[in-house]
Scaffold this motif. Structure first.
Motif, PDB file in Angstrom:
ATOM      1  N   ALA A  12       0.825  -1.207   0.000  1.00  0.00           N
ATOM      2  CA  ALA A  12       0.000   0.000   0.000  1.00  0.00           C
ATOM      3  C   ALA A  12       0.861   1.259   0.000  1.00  0.00           C
ATOM      4  N   GLN A  13       1.947   1.260   0.778  1.00  0.00           N
ATOM      5  CA  GLN A  13       2.820   2.429   0.854  1.00  0.00           C
ATOM      6  C   GLN A  13       3.524   2.669  -0.486  1.00  0.00           C
ATOM      7  N   ALA A  16       1.107   4.018  -3.003  1.00  0.00           N
ATOM      8  CA  ALA A  16       0.817   5.434  -2.744  1.00  0.00           C
ATOM      9  C   ALA A  16       1.922   6.325  -3.283  1.00  0.00           C
ATOM     10  N   ALA A  20       1.443   8.949  -6.332  1.00  0.00           N
ATOM     11  CA  ALA A  20       1.685  10.368  -6.064  1.00  0.00           C
ATOM     12  C   ALA A  20       2.721  10.944  -7.012  1.00  0.00           C
ATOM     13  N   LEU A  82      -6.199   8.939  -4.433  1.00  0.00           N
ATOM     14  CA  LEU A  82      -5.909   7.591  -3.964  1.00  0.00           C
ATOM     15  C   LEU A  82      -4.639   7.523  -3.124  1.00  0.00           C
ATOM     16  N   ALA A  83      -3.613   8.300  -3.486  1.00  0.00           N
ATOM     17  CA  ALA A  83      -2.331   8.199  -2.781  1.00  0.00           C
ATOM     18  C   ALA A  83      -2.455   8.524  -1.291  1.00  0.00           C
ATOM     19  N   PRO A  84      -3.091   9.657  -0.903  1.00  0.00           N
ATOM     20  CA  PRO A  84      -3.242   9.917   0.546  1.00  0.00           C
ATOM     21  C   PRO A  84      -4.037   8.832   1.262  1.00  0.00           C
ATOM     22  N   LEU A  86      -4.174   5.672   0.499  1.00  0.00           N
ATOM     23  CA  LEU A  86      -3.325   4.491   0.649  1.00  0.00           C
ATOM     24  C   LEU A  86      -2.279   4.692   1.736  1.00  0.00           C
ATOM     25  N   ARG A  87      -1.737   5.902   1.840  1.00  0.00           N
ATOM     26  CA  ARG A  87      -0.762   6.173   2.907  1.00  0.00           C
ATOM     27  C   ARG A  87      -1.411   5.989   4.277  1.00  0.00           C
TER      28      ARG A  87
END
Length: 292
Positions: A12-13, A16, A20, A82-84, A86-87
């Motif tokens: 997940a990281q 992300a 990003a 989506l990136a935030p 997933l973080r």
């Protein structure tokens, strides 16, 4: 297959970070599959949906993958970045992974003790043989031995099953506490209305077979206080994760005491039935024969 929640958090990281940086989702999954070797990532990179790739994975790890699939689904449906999302999900998985490791460490000692004490009856039999008394013959060829063998075996089976139930009850049962609050925050971050966010989250949780936790209390507080719900939802999700971790640690700590019940009520009587009583019977029989 993945070995823990930490693997899901790592995927997940990385996803992300790549998203990003402007990498397309399909290319991002291909990079992750090549760098991690995760079977789930490999299947997604080959064109399979994340939910389908995670469907057959059991236990907490499977819940973690399905939670990731739900987060991706909610972010996509609601138009949330989506990136935030997933973080945030990766951070929550790391917290839960730490709780899972803490529980395993706390359970290791009591579980090892349970396995050792289950071997006590066998030790008693070997001890009799070492002293020169054929306790095995007494157990398998005499009526008293048959009674001892049946009683001791039944007690050992009961103790083994009891121990397994106690250990299973002390282990963490959910990898996704607070997930519903986290998903609602993601859905509302994309500008979706409350009703639409509810529907998206409910659909995502149902698709992954995940529990639908109550979020109404947090939303009511947000409405009464006149503040955005996103931060309140994330704070509630963190609180639920912390509570779940503390509960798992308490259960693991209490396991050491609870394992004394099958030890005292089953294992020690089995030790007497299989190791001590046949030994005494053999000693008495040998003494009588030698006197005659």
């Amino acid at each position: 297959m993945s070995t823990g929640l930490g693997d899901v958090a790592a995927v997940a990281q990385r996803l992300a970070v790549l998203l990003a940086a402007g990498v397309a989702p399909a290319s991002a999954w291909q990079h992750i599959a090549a760098s991690t070797g995760s079977p789930v990532a490999v299947r997604v990179a080959a064109g399979e949906s994340l939910g389908a790739a995670a469907a057959g994975i059991p236990g907490l790890t499977g819940q973690g993958w399905r939670g990731l699939a739900a987060a991706v689904s909610v972010a996509t449906e609601s138009g949330s970045p989506l990136a935030p999302a997933l973080r945030e999900y990766a951070r929550s998985l790391r917290e839960l992974g730490e709780g899972e490791r803490d529980a395993r460490v706390a359970l290791a000692g009591p579980a090892a003790t349970a396995r050792i004490v289950l071997a006590l009856p066998g030790v008693g039999i070997l001890f009799g043989l070492a002293l020169g008394f054929n306790t095995l013959a007494t157990l398998f060829t005499t009526p008293l031995g048959w009674v001892c063998l049946g009683a001791g075996g039944a007690l050992l089976v009961t103790a083994a099953r009891w121990n397994r139930r106690l250990v299973a009850a002390a282990a963490p049962s959910s990898a996704t506490p607070g997930l519903a609050c986290e998903l609602m925050a993601i859905g509302m971050a994309g500008g979706a209305s409350l009703d639409r966010a509810r529907r998206i989250v409910a659909d995502a949780l149902a698709a992954g077979g995940l529990d639908a936790e109550d979020v109404d209390g947090v939303l009511d507080l947000s409405r009464r206080a006149g503040v955005p719900a996103g931060e309140l939802l994330r704070a509630e999700a963190r609180e639920r994760r912390a509570e779940a971790r503390a509960t798992a640690q308490e259960r693991a700590a209490a396991l050491g005491v609870r394992l004394m019940l099958p030890l005292g009520l089953c294992v020690l009587p089995a030790f007497l039935a299989l190791g001590v009583v046949p030994l005494l019977a053999t000693v008495v029989t040998s003494t009588v024969v030698s006197v005659q």
